[in-house]
Motif scaffolding. Structure first.
Motif, PDB file in Angstrom:
ATOM      1  N   CYS A  38      -2.652 -16.218  -0.585  1.00 52.03           N
ATOM      2  CA  CYS A  38      -2.727 -15.908   0.849  1.00 52.03           C
ATOM      3  C   CYS A  38      -3.120 -17.116   1.692  1.00 52.03           C
ATOM      4  N   GLY A  39      -3.729 -18.112   1.082  1.00 52.79           N
ATOM      5  CA  GLY A  39      -4.043 -19.330   1.828  1.00 52.79           C
ATOM      6  C   GLY A  39      -5.506 -19.534   2.141  1.00 52.79           C
ATOM      7  N   SER A  40      -6.256 -18.470   2.319  1.00 50.79           N
ATOM      8  CA  SER A  40      -7.693 -18.567   2.588  1.00 50.79           C
ATOM      9  C   SER A  40      -8.354 -17.277   2.138  1.00 50.79           C
ATOM     10  N   TRP A  41      -9.669 -17.340   1.956  1.00 52.06           N
ATOM     11  CA  TRP A  41     -10.372 -16.136   1.499  1.00 52.06           C
ATOM     12  C   TRP A  41     -10.355 -15.062   2.579  1.00 52.06           C
ATOM     13  N   GLN A  42     -10.337 -15.467   3.856  1.00 47.50           N
ATOM     14  CA  GLN A  42     -10.282 -14.481   4.937  1.00 47.50           C
ATOM     15  C   GLN A  42      -8.969 -13.701   4.901  1.00 47.50           C
ATOM     16  N   LYS A  43      -7.856 -14.412   4.700  1.00 45.40           N
ATOM     17  CA  LYS A  43      -6.561 -13.742   4.628  1.00 45.40           C
ATOM     18  C   LYS A  43      -6.452 -12.884   3.362  1.00 45.40           C
ATOM     19  N   ALA A  44      -7.014 -13.391   2.262  1.00 46.11           N
ATOM     20  CA  ALA A  44      -6.988 -12.625   1.015  1.00 46.11           C
ATOM     21  C   ALA A  44      -7.788 -11.336   1.159  1.00 46.11           C
ATOM     22  N   LEU A  45      -8.937 -11.421   1.846  1.00 45.92           N
ATOM     23  CA  LEU A  45      -9.758 -10.228   2.070  1.00 45.92           C
ATOM     24  C   LEU A  45      -9.012  -9.233   2.945  1.00 45.92           C
ATOM     25  N   MET A  46      -8.352  -9.754   4.002  1.00 49.34           N
ATOM     26  CA  MET A  46      -7.570  -8.879   4.876  1.00 49.34           C
ATOM     27  C   MET A  46      -6.465  -8.186   4.088  1.00 49.34           C
ATOM     28  N   TYR A  47      -5.779  -8.934   3.239  1.00 52.42           N
ATOM     29  CA  TYR A  47      -4.678  -8.382   2.455  1.00 52.42           C
ATOM     30  C   TYR A  47      -5.181  -7.282   1.525  1.00 52.42           C
ATOM     31  N   MET A  48      -6.306  -7.525   0.863  1.00 51.67           N
ATOM     32  CA  MET A  48      -6.858  -6.538  -0.066  1.00 51.67           C
ATOM     33  C   MET A  48      -7.264  -5.266   0.676  1.00 51.67           C
ATOM     34  N   VAL A  49      -7.977  -5.420   1.784  1.00 44.68           N
ATOM     35  CA  VAL A  49      -8.451  -4.258   2.524  1.00 44.68           C
ATOM     36  C   VAL A  49      -7.278  -3.447   3.069  1.00 44.68           C
ATOM     37  N   VAL A  50      -6.317  -4.119   3.690  1.00 48.87           N
ATOM     38  CA  VAL A  50      -5.190  -3.413   4.302  1.00 48.87           C
ATOM     39  C   VAL A  50      -4.342  -2.712   3.245  1.00 48.87           C
ATOM     40  N   SER A  51      -4.049  -3.388   2.149  1.00 50.24           N
ATOM     41  CA  SER A  51      -3.205  -2.779   1.120  1.00 50.24           C
ATOM     42  C   SER A  51      -3.890  -1.563   0.493  1.00 50.24           C
ATOM     43  N   HIS A  52      -5.212  -1.578   0.436  1.00 50.89           N
ATOM     44  CA  HIS A  52      -5.933  -0.459  -0.173  1.00 50.89           C
ATOM     45  C   HIS A  52      -6.134   0.705   0.800  1.00 50.89           C
ATOM     46  N   GLY A  78       0.815  -1.212   0.000  1.00 53.81           N
ATOM     47  CA  GLY A  78       0.000   0.000   0.000  1.00 53.81           C
ATOM     48  C   GLY A  78       0.849   1.263   0.000  1.00 53.81           C
ATOM     49  N   LEU A  79       1.927   1.240   0.789  1.00 54.94           N
ATOM     50  CA  LEU A  79       2.838   2.389   0.821  1.00 54.94           C
ATOM     51  C   LEU A  79       3.550   2.562  -0.522  1.00 54.94           C
ATOM     52  N   LEU A  80       3.861   1.449  -1.170  1.00 51.33           N
ATOM     53  CA  LEU A  80       4.486   1.517  -2.491  1.00 51.33           C
ATOM     54  C   LEU A  80       3.533   2.166  -3.484  1.00 51.33           C
ATOM     55  N   TRP A  81       2.271   1.720  -3.483  1.00 52.59           N
ATOM     56  CA  TRP A  81       1.263   2.353  -4.358  1.00 52.59           C
ATOM     57  C   TRP A  81       1.149   3.842  -4.057  1.00 52.59           C
ATOM     58  N   HIS A  82       1.119   4.154  -2.765  1.00 60.29           N
ATOM     59  CA  HIS A  82       0.983   5.551  -2.331  1.00 60.29           C
ATOM     60  C   HIS A  82       2.114   6.403  -2.907  1.00 60.29           C
ATOM     61  N   GLN A  83       3.348   5.945  -2.811  1.00 59.30           N
ATOM     62  CA  GLN A  83       4.493   6.703  -3.292  1.00 59.30           C
ATOM     63  C   GLN A  83       4.556   6.728  -4.819  1.00 59.30           C
ATOM     64  N   LEU A  84       4.226   5.604  -5.448  1.00 57.28           N
ATOM     65  CA  LEU A  84       4.281   5.544  -6.903  1.00 57.28           C
ATOM     66  C   LEU A  84       3.269   6.469  -7.565  1.00 57.28           C
ATOM     67  N   MET A  85       2.155   6.736  -6.892  1.00 54.13           N
ATOM     68  CA  MET A  85       1.146   7.604  -7.487  1.00 54.13           C
ATOM     69  C   MET A  85       1.665   9.030  -7.655  1.00 54.13           C
ATOM     70  N   PHE A  86       2.584   9.449  -6.799  1.00 51.58           N
ATOM     71  CA  PHE A  86       3.186  10.773  -6.980  1.00 51.58           C
ATOM     72  C   PHE A  86       4.046  10.794  -8.253  1.00 51.58           C
ATOM     73  N   PHE A  87       4.741   9.706  -8.492  1.00 50.38           N
ATOM     74  CA  PHE A  87       5.555   9.582  -9.698  1.00 50.38           C
ATOM     75  C   PHE A  87       4.659   9.569 -10.931  1.00 50.38           C
ATOM     76  N   ALA A  88       3.556   8.796 -10.869  1.00 46.69           N
ATOM     77  CA  ALA A  88       2.608   8.744 -11.981  1.00 46.69           C
ATOM     78  C   ALA A  88       1.994  10.120 -12.232  1.00 46.69           C
ATOM     79  N   HIS A  89       1.757  10.853 -11.152  1.00 46.16           N
ATOM     80  CA  HIS A  89       1.218  12.208 -11.264  1.00 46.16           C
ATOM     81  C   HIS A  89       2.167  13.093 -12.069  1.00 46.16           C
ATOM     82  N   ASP A  90       3.478  13.033 -11.748  1.00 43.22           N
ATOM     83  CA  ASP A  90       4.476  13.822 -12.471  1.00 43.22           C
ATOM     84  C   ASP A  90       4.483  13.457 -13.951  1.00 43.22           C
ATOM     85  N   LEU A  91       4.435  12.161 -14.227  1.00 44.48           N
ATOM     86  CA  LEU A  91       4.454  11.689 -15.610  1.00 44.48           C
ATOM     87  C   LEU A  91       3.212  12.140 -16.364  1.00 44.48           C
ATOM     88  N   GLY A  92       2.065  12.125 -15.692  1.00 40.94           N
ATOM     89  CA  GLY A  92       0.823  12.558 -16.323  1.00 40.94           C
ATOM     90  C   GLY A  92       0.859  14.015 -16.731  1.00 40.94           C
TER      91      GLY A  92
END
Length: 532
Positions: A365-379, A201-215
């Motif tokens: 991730c191993g289970s749908w519960q862990k996959a859901l946690m991963y998706m929510v937290v990363s976003h 999530g932090l990587l996405w957060h930082q990369l969006m600034f780079f994408a902003h510059d490119l845009g």
């Protein structure tokens, strides 16, 4: 050839797209309107207006623009702007005028758009349609500010602030991207899914600034190279359409905080930063009505309480907007060759993103519960970015002062900075300096702090206000605006209820009167019979 206002007005009414650049009258052909990398709306919003400052701010070097010149303005007086047809609810389709919306004037100078009862193709705008309401601004003063901005722009350019600091600016950032990617990968492989999700999530957060510059073509300053790199960053790694974002963001920059035109403040049913949104406004960007319905009344009445909760999941809305845009472009026959390759690469990028993120990361991730946690937290880890974006605009003015207002005046009135120490600027991606960014959108963000010092001098010289506040105060101001508008919704609801109660009483009395009259007639002797 010298062209005066009546001649230019007549040609616009005939369907031509004319705008002013350095006192040259430019005629933008339909082919270029469709091919414009910044979208056709970026041009349509300046038909009949002097777009000198905007063109210079958004373009590096455009000598080819003069091939569109059909003459120069007659006389030496400042150009008295017309109201662009799109701002009056008019658009062109198949070489015919189409009335998409009606104008709404909340006061003497503002022009907003609302629903039109029966859109008709056979009609056309008139000179009255292109005549803006009387302005409260001085045309001479606004022209002076526009000229002063040109001198400021030269100072910024001469200071070398358009030179990209590849080593000192992007060097530390690329190292940060690499470390976050490695940490996320290592944590994932060792089973630390929460840490991996936060790092991604932090990587996405930082990369969006780079994408902003490119845009903004603020890295290599070449559209093809910057767009290619931005597709890799935004689409392949982030799953978002850079093409959609650029079009959306350019319009935001050009008509900042305009309720009928700026998509960055059009968030019904969840948010409204002005009671103007209670009027079922028409959005020229989305091409539809923004309905103030029961859902809007409900969410907006609670928007100050739901603000941070909604921001946690804002990235999912970006997916929706991205994919709707890409879907519509699939049927766009006016896309240029550059637009076609970029669209195809974006489609491949989005598919690749969901293949690695959904098909490999979430599935592993191993289970749908862990996959859901991963998706929510990363976003939700990216949510501070969404909060930061609105801080510089939500508390600022949403009043439309008309086409007379100069580019620098409009940006300074609708934009503010978020003050933060230089040592933690990377957290904000440098975009807490929104005033400098809005005045010079192509400027590499690593140079915005230096530019802001020149802008503050410019504001003092021209008697303009440079708005800035701390992060905490900015959040309080945003919540305060949301709370104020929410209170208006509740007051509006009470007024509606009061009117409804009065109407109910009056209707009941009318029904009782009719019943009594019928019974009186039925009794035949003119004596009223009591009804139970």
């Amino acid at each position: 050839m010298a062209l005066n206002r009546p001649a230019i007005s007549a040609r616009i009414l005939a369907g031509e797209h004319l705008l002013i650049y350095n006192r040259h009258v430019l005629r933008v052909p339909p082919s270029w309107l469709a091919a414009h990398p910044g979208s056709d709306l970026a041009i349509l919003h300046f038909v009949g207006r002097d777009a000198t400052n905007e063109i210079d701010a958004f373009h590096r070097d455009i000598p080819q623009i003069m091939r569109f010149s059909i003459g120069k303005l007659a006389g030496d007086d400042p150009w008295q702007p017309l109201l662009p047809p799109i701002a009056a609810g008019w658009s062109r389709k198949d070489n015919q005028w189409y009335s998409a919306a009606s104008t709404f004037h909340p006061d003497a100078s503002q022009v907003l758009l609302v629903a039109k009862d029966s859109p008709a193709i056979a009609t056309a705008p008139t000179l009255d349609s292109l005549t803006p309401p009387p302005s409260t601004l001085s045309l001479q003063v606004q022209n002076q500010h526009a000229l002063a901005y040109k001198h400021l722009h030269k100072r910024v350019t001469d200071a070398g602030l358009y030179d990209t600091p590849y080593f000192s600016g992007y060097g530390p950032e690329f190292l940060r991207y690499f470390l976050l990617a490695v940490l996320s990968f290592y944590a994932y492989r060792t089973g630390w899914l929460f840490i991996s999700a936060v790092s991604l999530g932090l990587l996405w957060h930082q990369l969006m600034f780079f994408a902003h510059d490119l845009g903004h073509m603020g890295v290599t300053h070449d559209w093809t190279y910057d767009r290619l790199i931005s597709i890799i960053i935004a689409d392949f790694i982030g799953g978002l359409s850079i093409g959609w974002w650029v079009n959306n963001h350019n319009i935001h920059h050009l008509v900042t905080n305009h309720p009928s035109h700026d998509p960055d403040i059009e968030h019904l049913p969840f948010f409204a930063i002005s009671p103007k949104f209670f009027s079922n406004l028409y959005s020229s960007y989305y091409g539809r009505i923004l309905p103030f319905d029961w859902a809007s009344r409900f969410f907006i009445s609670l928007q100050h309480r739901l603000f941070y909760i909604v921001m946690l999941f804002a990235r999912f809305n970006l997916y929706r907007l991205s994919y709707v845009s890409l879907y519509k472009k699939a049927f766009d026959t006016k896309r240029t060759r550059g637009g076609r390759w970029a669209w195809r690469l974006e489609m491949l990028g989005v598919a690749s993103f969901w293949a690695w993120y959904g098909g490999i990361v979430l599935r592993g991730c191993g289970s749908w519960q862990k996959a859901l946690m991963y998706m929510v937290v990363s976003h939700i880890t990216t949510s501070p970015l969404h909060v930061q974006i609105v801080l510089s605009h939500f508390p600022m003015s949403t009043v439309d002062l008309g086409p007379t207002e100069s580019f620098p005046d409009r940006q300074l009135r609708t934009t503010s900075d978020v003050i933060c120490p230089e040592s933690v600027e990377f957290i904000h991606g440098g975009l807490h300096l929104q005033v400098a960014h809005h005045l010079f959108p192509r400027l590499p963000r690593h140079n915005l702090r230096k530019a802001s010092l020149l802008i503050k001098d410019f504001c003092k010289e021209e008697g303009l206000t440079y708005a800035e506040f701390g992060f905490v105060k900015g959040n309080k101001d945003v919540v305060g605006v949301l709370r104020e508008v929410a209170g208006m919704v509740k007051d509006l609801g009470q007024q509606v209820k009061l009117v409804a109660d009065v109407a109910t009483v009056e209707a009941r009395e009318a029904v009782n009167k009719k019943i009594a009259q019928k019974e009186m007639n039925h009794n035949g002797n003119g004596v009223m019979v009591e009804s139970h």
